[in-house]
Design a protein around this motif. Structure first.
Motif, short mmCIF file in Angstrom:
data_model
loop_
_atom_site.label_atom_id
_atom_site.label_comp_id
_atom_site.label_asym_id
_atom_site.label_seq_id
_atom_site.Cartn_x
_atom_site.Cartn_y
_atom_site.Cartn_z
N LEU A 284 0.82 -1.21 0.00
CA LEU A 284 0.00 0.00 0.00
C LEU A 284 0.86 1.26 0.00
N LEU A 285 1.96 1.22 0.72
CA LEU A 285 2.84 2.38 0.78
C LEU A 285 3.36 2.74 -0.61
N ILE A 286 3.61 1.73 -1.43
CA ILE A 286 4.15 1.96 -2.77
C ILE A 286 3.06 2.25 -3.79
N PHE A 287 1.95 1.51 -3.73
CA PHE A 287 0.98 1.56 -4.82
C PHE A 287 -0.30 2.33 -4.52
N ASN A 288 -0.57 2.67 -3.28
CA ASN A 288 -1.76 3.47 -2.98
C ASN A 288 -1.43 4.94 -3.21
N ARG A 289 -1.41 5.34 -4.46
CA ARG A 289 -0.99 6.69 -4.83
C ARG A 289 -2.08 7.73 -4.61
N HIS B 176 -1.43 0.71 8.42
CA HIS B 176 -1.56 1.29 9.76
C HIS B 176 -2.15 2.70 9.71
N ASP B 177 -1.98 3.41 8.60
CA ASP B 177 -2.63 4.71 8.45
C ASP B 177 -4.14 4.55 8.30
N LEU B 178 -4.54 3.62 7.42
CA LEU B 178 -5.96 3.41 7.16
C LEU B 178 -6.69 2.92 8.40
N ALA B 179 -6.01 2.16 9.26
CA ALA B 179 -6.66 1.60 10.44
C ALA B 179 -7.18 2.68 11.38
N VAL B 180 -6.53 3.84 11.40
CA VAL B 180 -6.95 4.91 12.32
C VAL B 180 -7.31 6.20 11.59
N GLY B 181 -7.36 6.15 10.25
CA GLY B 181 -7.72 7.35 9.49
C GLY B 181 -6.65 8.43 9.55
N ARG C 201 -11.14 8.45 -2.53
CA ARG C 201 -11.10 7.28 -1.66
C ARG C 201 -10.07 6.27 -2.18
N VAL C 202 -9.66 5.40 -1.29
CA VAL C 202 -8.72 4.34 -1.68
C VAL C 202 -9.38 3.44 -2.70
N TRP C 203 -8.65 3.10 -3.74
CA TRP C 203 -9.17 2.21 -4.79
C TRP C 203 -9.60 0.89 -4.18
N ARG C 204 -10.81 0.45 -4.50
CA ARG C 204 -11.34 -0.79 -3.92
C ARG C 204 -10.50 -2.01 -4.28
N GLY C 205 -9.83 -1.93 -5.40
CA GLY C 205 -8.97 -3.04 -5.80
C GLY C 205 -7.86 -3.31 -4.79
N HIS C 206 -7.39 -2.24 -4.11
CA HIS C 206 -6.36 -2.45 -3.09
C HIS C 206 -6.88 -3.32 -1.96
N ALA C 207 -8.13 -3.09 -1.54
CA ALA C 207 -8.73 -3.89 -0.46
C ALA C 207 -8.82 -5.35 -0.87
N ALA C 208 -9.20 -5.59 -2.12
CA ALA C 208 -9.30 -6.97 -2.61
C ALA C 208 -7.94 -7.64 -2.65
N ILE C 209 -6.93 -6.89 -3.10
CA ILE C 209 -5.58 -7.44 -3.20
C ILE C 209 -5.03 -7.75 -1.81
N LEU D 47 -3.48 -11.70 2.33
CA LEU D 47 -3.46 -12.21 3.70
C LEU D 47 -3.95 -13.66 3.76
N VAL D 48 -4.98 -13.96 2.98
CA VAL D 48 -5.45 -15.35 2.91
C VAL D 48 -4.36 -16.24 2.32
N ALA D 49 -3.70 -15.76 1.28
CA ALA D 49 -2.63 -16.54 0.65
C ALA D 49 -1.48 -16.79 1.61
N PHE D 50 -1.14 -15.80 2.43
CA PHE D 50 -0.06 -15.99 3.40
C PHE D 50 -0.44 -17.06 4.42
N CYS D 51 -1.70 -17.06 4.87
CA CYS D 51 -2.14 -18.09 5.81
C CYS D 51 -2.07 -19.48 5.19
N VAL D 52 -2.55 -19.60 3.95
CA VAL D 52 -2.51 -20.88 3.25
C VAL D 52 -1.07 -21.34 3.07
N ALA D 53 -0.19 -20.40 2.73
CA ALA D 53 1.22 -20.73 2.56
C ALA D 53 1.82 -21.24 3.87
N GLY D 54 1.39 -20.65 4.99
CA GLY D 54 1.87 -21.10 6.28
C GLY D 54 1.48 -22.53 6.58
#
Length: 355
Positions: A191-196, A203-208, A225-233, A238-245
């Motif tokens: 998000l830091l790189i691509f949420n332009r 951590h910014d979005l969590a508290v506005g 507003r933040v692009w909805r695609g970022h939320a989907a990605i 996060l799901v993929a990281f859990c599955v990988a674990g």
């Protein structure tokens, strides 16, 4: 509790920006005050000599400035950690894997307090780079919100390996939790790189919150507003990281290494452990096991044999290894500083079995 802003000090541009972002249902009295203030300003004759337009607007900070500010802040924390290590070496060695929790608490407190209204939204690194953390209305964060933001920011680096440090925890669960925590850090970086649009990360979005340039001009935060695609990605990642674990804990090379680690950590005198598979010339493989010892480890040679035995019993293809290296280390790791003293034992699987 939210700090009541003093709108009498706001310019007309700042008031209009705040009115655009404020939650009218939650703060109806603030909305009324802002509108009354705008009405009063509209009735005042315009001062053509005003220099407000000449001041630099308060805009979102660039990525490189945030990165440099973080490096400076972490360098400061490193100095604090080095001093603590020099003065408190023995107590810190007792902490084992919990040393990272101490480092997490120190870093979270530093960033959380300094970047709240207590520090006027600026850590030391941000002061040097001319940055500030603010809400959508341009005010500093409360201490609670800032601590939550800092905790999310520090989580991945400090606590990513903590779940697997519990020998009694199911290997699948420990691996999935560790990968999920790592995923939080990876998604924040994404998000830091691509949420332009808003320049906000997880951590910014969590508290506005917004990280802005410390300017004196009108507030000019992004209105998009933040692009909805970022939320989907982020969700998919996060799901993929859990599955990988979970996949990493399945029988096989990675799963065997996790089981070796947990077996070694269950040994008396061992507070933490790590396992690596190294490749040498002509594809020769070495299984390296590092055991962090505590004060109860009185006989290093005997402990090394027990560590090697745990590796031999839990790694399926251990006989295909050229050598099994056991490293006994004593010291501490609190994330912001670490000191280790180590001794190595290098033998073939057959030599370990003969002992």
């Amino acid at each position: 509790m939210d700090q009541q802003p003093d709108y009498s000090k706001y310019s007309e541009q700042e008031l209009r920006q705040v009115r655009k972002h404020i939650d009218a249902d939650r703060y109806p009295e603030r909305v009324a005050e802002i509108e009354a203030r705008l009405t009063a300003l509209a009735a005042v004759p315009r001062d053509t000599t005003s220099v407000d337009e000449d001041l630099s607007p308060v805009t979102s900070a660039r990525l490189w400035r945030r990165a440099v500010a973080f490096v400076l802040d972490f360098a400061l924390l490193g100095i604090v950690g080095a001093i603590a290590g020099a003065c408190l070496y023995e107590p810190l060695t007792v902490l084992g894997p919990w040393g990272r929790v101490l480092g997490f608490a120190i870093a979270t407190a530093y960033f959380g307090v300094s970047q709240s209204h207590v520090g006027d939204g600026q850590s030391l690194g941000m002061k040097v780079l001319g940055l500030r953390v603010v809400t959508a209305s341009g005010t500093p964060l409360s201490v609670g919100a800032s601590l939550l933001r800092a905790g999310i920011f520090c989580l991945s680096y400090f606590l990513g390996s903590l779940p697997s440090a519990f020998s009694g925890l199911n290997a699948w669960v420990a691996s999935a939790l560790s990968m999920l925590i790592f995923g939080v850090g990876a998604c924040s970086t994404y998000l830091l790189i691509f949420n332009r649009k808003t320049r906000q990360t997880l951590h910014d979005l969590a508290v506005g919150a917004f990280v802005v340039n410390d300017a004196r001009g009108p507030l000019a935060l992004p209105t998009e507003r933040v692009w909805r695609g970022h939320a989907a990605i982020v969700t998919a990642a996060l799901v993929a990281f859990c599955v990988a674990g979970v996949w990493m804990a399945l029988p096989g090379s990675l799963g065997d290494m996790l089981r070796v680690r947990q077996a070694v950590m269950s040994l008396p005198g061992v507070s933490n452990a790590s396992v690596m598979l190294n490749y040498g010339p002509q594809n020769a493989r070495t299984l390296s096991v590092t055991a962090v010892t505590d004060a109860s480890a009185q006989n290093p040679e005997a402990l090394a044999r027990r560590v090697a035995k745990a590796a031999l019993e839990n790694y399926a293809n251990v006989d295909q290894m050229k050598t099994v290296t056991v490293t006994l280390s004593s010291g501490f790791d609190i994330g912001i500083a670490q000191v280790w003293r180590s001794v190595n034992y290098v033998r073939t699987p057959r030599e370990w079995r003969a002992r």
